[in-house]
Design a protein around this motif. Structure first.
Motif, PDB file in Angstrom:
ATOM      1  N   TYR A 168     -14.046  -5.189  29.837  1.00 22.14           N
ATOM      2  CA  TYR A 168     -13.657  -6.034  28.716  1.00 22.14           C
ATOM      3  C   TYR A 168     -13.254  -7.403  29.238  1.00 22.14           C
ATOM      4  O   TYR A 168     -12.227  -7.558  29.899  1.00 22.14           O
ATOM      5  CB  TYR A 168     -12.518  -5.388  27.929  1.00 22.14           C
ATOM      6  CG  TYR A 168     -12.911  -4.062  27.319  1.00 22.14           C
ATOM      7  CD1 TYR A 168     -13.630  -4.010  26.129  1.00 22.14           C
ATOM      8  CD2 TYR A 168     -12.608  -2.863  27.962  1.00 22.14           C
ATOM      9  CE1 TYR A 168     -14.017  -2.794  25.582  1.00 22.14           C
ATOM     10  CE2 TYR A 168     -12.981  -1.643  27.417  1.00 22.14           C
ATOM     11  CZ  TYR A 168     -13.688  -1.620  26.234  1.00 22.14           C
ATOM     12  OH  TYR A 168     -14.073  -0.413  25.693  1.00 22.14           O
ATOM     13  N   VAL A 169     -14.087  -8.384  28.950  1.00 21.59           N
ATOM     14  CA  VAL A 169     -13.822  -9.760  29.355  1.00 21.59           C
ATOM     15  C   VAL A 169     -12.836 -10.380  28.363  1.00 21.59           C
ATOM     16  O   VAL A 169     -13.059 -10.323  27.153  1.00 21.59           O
ATOM     17  CB  VAL A 169     -15.128 -10.581  29.398  1.00 21.59           C
ATOM     18  CG1 VAL A 169     -14.831 -12.029  29.744  1.00 21.59           C
ATOM     19  CG2 VAL A 169     -16.103  -9.971  30.391  1.00 21.59           C
ATOM     20  N   GLY A 170     -11.761 -10.929  28.877  1.00 23.31           N
ATOM     21  CA  GLY A 170     -10.753 -11.535  28.012  1.00 23.31           C
ATOM     22  C   GLY A 170      -9.584 -10.626  27.711  1.00 23.31           C
ATOM     23  O   GLY A 170      -8.661 -11.014  26.994  1.00 23.31           O
ATOM     24  N   SER A 171      -9.608  -9.403  28.255  1.00 24.37           N
ATOM     25  CA  SER A 171      -8.519  -8.467  27.984  1.00 24.37           C
ATOM     26  C   SER A 171      -7.207  -8.923  28.614  1.00 24.37           C
ATOM     27  O   SER A 171      -6.130  -8.441  28.236  1.00 24.37           O
ATOM     28  CB  SER A 171      -8.888  -7.075  28.484  1.00 24.37           C
ATOM     29  OG  SER A 171      -9.142  -7.093  29.885  1.00 24.37           O
TER      30      SER A 171
ATOM     31  N   LEU B  13      -2.516  -0.893  21.879  1.00 25.81           N
ATOM     32  CA  LEU B  13      -2.472  -0.770  20.419  1.00 25.81           C
ATOM     33  C   LEU B  13      -3.728  -1.338  19.770  1.00 25.81           C
ATOM     34  O   LEU B  13      -4.326  -0.701  18.893  1.00 25.81           O
ATOM     35  CB  LEU B  13      -1.222  -1.469  19.869  1.00 25.81           C
ATOM     36  CG  LEU B  13       0.116  -0.818  20.239  1.00 25.81           C
ATOM     37  CD1 LEU B  13       1.269  -1.665  19.728  1.00 25.81           C
ATOM     38  CD2 LEU B  13       0.200   0.588  19.680  1.00 25.81           C
ATOM     39  N   PHE B  14      -4.148  -2.533  20.195  1.00 21.68           N
ATOM     40  CA  PHE B  14      -5.346  -3.132  19.605  1.00 21.68           C
ATOM     41  C   PHE B  14      -6.598  -2.340  19.981  1.00 21.68           C
ATOM     42  O   PHE B  14      -7.505  -2.169  19.162  1.00 21.68           O
ATOM     43  CB  PHE B  14      -5.491  -4.586  20.055  1.00 21.68           C
ATOM     44  CG  PHE B  14      -4.624  -5.547  19.293  1.00 21.68           C
ATOM     45  CD1 PHE B  14      -4.783  -5.726  17.927  1.00 21.68           C
ATOM     46  CD2 PHE B  14      -3.642  -6.284  19.938  1.00 21.68           C
ATOM     47  CE1 PHE B  14      -3.990  -6.619  17.215  1.00 21.68           C
ATOM     48  CE2 PHE B  14      -2.840  -7.166  19.243  1.00 21.68           C
ATOM     49  CZ  PHE B  14      -3.010  -7.333  17.885  1.00 21.68           C
ATOM     50  N   ALA B  15      -6.640  -1.854  21.224  1.00 16.31           N
ATOM     51  CA  ALA B  15      -7.789  -1.051  21.638  1.00 16.31           C
ATOM     52  C   ALA B  15      -7.844   0.243  20.846  1.00 16.31           C
ATOM     53  O   ALA B  15      -8.909   0.648  20.363  1.00 16.31           O
ATOM     54  CB  ALA B  15      -7.710  -0.759  23.137  1.00 16.31           C
ATOM     55  N   SER B  16      -6.707   0.899  20.679  1.00 20.76           N
ATOM     56  CA  SER B  16      -6.668   2.148  19.915  1.00 20.76           C
ATOM     57  C   SER B  16      -7.077   1.926  18.470  1.00 20.76           C
ATOM     58  O   SER B  16      -7.764   2.763  17.867  1.00 20.76           O
ATOM     59  CB  SER B  16      -5.268   2.767  19.985  1.00 20.76           C
ATOM     60  OG  SER B  16      -4.937   3.138  21.310  1.00 20.76           O
TER      61      SER B  16
ATOM     62  N   GLN C 281     -21.113 -12.639  22.499  1.00 16.02           N
ATOM     63  CA  GLN C 281     -20.499 -13.958  22.633  1.00 16.02           C
ATOM     64  C   GLN C 281     -19.131 -14.066  21.955  1.00 16.02           C
ATOM     65  O   GLN C 281     -18.672 -15.166  21.670  1.00 16.02           O
ATOM     66  CB  GLN C 281     -21.443 -15.050  22.105  1.00 16.02           C
ATOM     67  CG  GLN C 281     -22.744 -15.135  22.890  1.00 16.02           C
ATOM     68  CD  GLN C 281     -23.614 -16.300  22.478  1.00 16.02           C
ATOM     69  OE1 GLN C 281     -23.382 -16.955  21.468  1.00 16.02           O
ATOM     70  NE2 GLN C 281     -24.637 -16.572  23.264  1.00 16.02           N
ATOM     71  N   SER C 282     -18.502 -12.944  21.652  1.00 15.39           N
ATOM     72  CA  SER C 282     -17.155 -12.986  21.098  1.00 15.39           C
ATOM     73  C   SER C 282     -16.138 -13.114  22.233  1.00 15.39           C
ATOM     74  O   SER C 282     -16.476 -12.993  23.403  1.00 15.39           O
ATOM     75  CB  SER C 282     -16.873 -11.732  20.270  1.00 15.39           C
ATOM     76  OG  SER C 282     -16.909 -10.577  21.101  1.00 15.39           O
ATOM     77  N   ASP C 283     -14.911 -13.360  21.875  1.00 12.77           N
ATOM     78  CA  ASP C 283     -13.850 -13.496  22.873  1.00 12.77           C
ATOM     79  C   ASP C 283     -12.575 -12.863  22.331  1.00 12.77           C
ATOM     80  O   ASP C 283     -12.022 -13.361  21.345  1.00 12.77           O
ATOM     81  CB  ASP C 283     -13.603 -14.969  23.199  1.00 12.77           C
ATOM     82  CG  ASP C 283     -12.562 -15.151  24.293  1.00 12.77           C
ATOM     83  OD1 ASP C 283     -12.402 -14.229  25.123  1.00 12.77           O
ATOM     84  OD2 ASP C 283     -11.903 -16.208  24.311  1.00 12.77           O
ATOM     85  N   PRO C 284     -12.125 -11.762  22.945  1.00  8.87           N
ATOM     86  CA  PRO C 284     -12.692 -11.048  24.095  1.00  8.87           C
ATOM     87  C   PRO C 284     -13.914 -10.227  23.706  1.00  8.87           C
ATOM     88  O   PRO C 284     -14.189 -10.048  22.521  1.00  8.87           O
ATOM     89  CB  PRO C 284     -11.536 -10.152  24.546  1.00  8.87           C
ATOM     90  CG  PRO C 284     -10.753  -9.905  23.302  1.00  8.87           C
ATOM     91  CD  PRO C 284     -10.861 -11.160  22.486  1.00  8.87           C
TER      92      PRO C 284
END
Length: 213
Positions: free
Chosen positions: A31-34, A44-47, A162-165
């Motif tokens: 995950y780029v930007g994690s 929490l956001f990943a879950s 191309q999103s971030d992250p």
């Protein structure tokens, strides 16, 4: 929307964290930007994101299942597999190989769980594909899951692009011709993934899943 359907979101969280754990060995995606998140907020956001996997695929598959041409697949060519122990042992072998030689056998990540859970579902007299639907020549649910997961997969990869992250892939030998971030051959992994998603959900679900497949 029933409470039982909402429970699919809760089931989906540990389901995908399992694959995140396996990826610690495989290193097939990152995950780029994690780094923008702290450990707690990341979890929490990943879950929250992971909670949508099972409901998204099963709901889309249910929609596909009601297409008229899919309904005609209830009398297709049967698949005769009778050895539950053999399938379970094959699943264990796949898991052992992908953990021991991840650079070579990483595709087994998307099939081993299905091979382990299908025999268990048969033992507990739950619905199965290998020993039930496909043995009768009924391919409707399988095809619905395959189409449903590809629809979801294309949407996920498009939204991620191309999103971030975002997530990016590191796939040995097959990482060519990307469609969005995913190499084109990587989409084949979605097909067995959909089956193991349903099979694992069915194994841990009390009664019938709240999805009409």
């Amino acid at each position: 929307m029933g409470i039982s359907y909402l429970c699919l979101f809760l089931l989906s969280i540990p389901f995908w964290w399992l694959f995140e754990g396996i990826n610690l060995r495989l290193h097939n995606w990152e995950y780029v930007g994690s780094h923008q998140f702290g450990p707690i907020s990341y979890f929490l956001f990943a879950s929250l994101s992971f909670s949508t996997v099972i409901p998204a695929v099963l709901t889309t598959a249910e929609w596909v299942r009601h297409w008229q041409w899919v309904d005609r697949l209830k009398k297709a060519k049967p698949l005769h597999i009778s050895s539950k122990k053999g399938v379970f042992v094959l699943g264990l072998i796949c898991l052992l190989l992908l953990l021991s030689f991840p650079t070579i056998f990483y595709p087994f990540c998307w099939i081993f769980l299905f091979l382990l859970t299908e025999p268990l579902n048969a033992v507990f007299k739950k619905r199965t594909f290998l020993f039930g639907d496909l043995k009768r020549g009924d391919w409707r649910a399988v095809i619905s899951l395959w189409i449903g997961v590809l629809i979801c997969g294309l949407c996920w990869e498009l939204w991620n692009w191309q999103s971030d992250p975002r997530w990016v892939y590191h796939i040995p030998y097959l990482g060519f011709f990307p469609l969005f971030e995913m190499p084109i051959l990587g989409y084949l992994g979605y097909l067995p993934f959909a089956l193991e998603l349903f099979s694992l959900s069915n194994l841990f679900w009390k009664g019938k899943l709240p999805i009409d497949l």
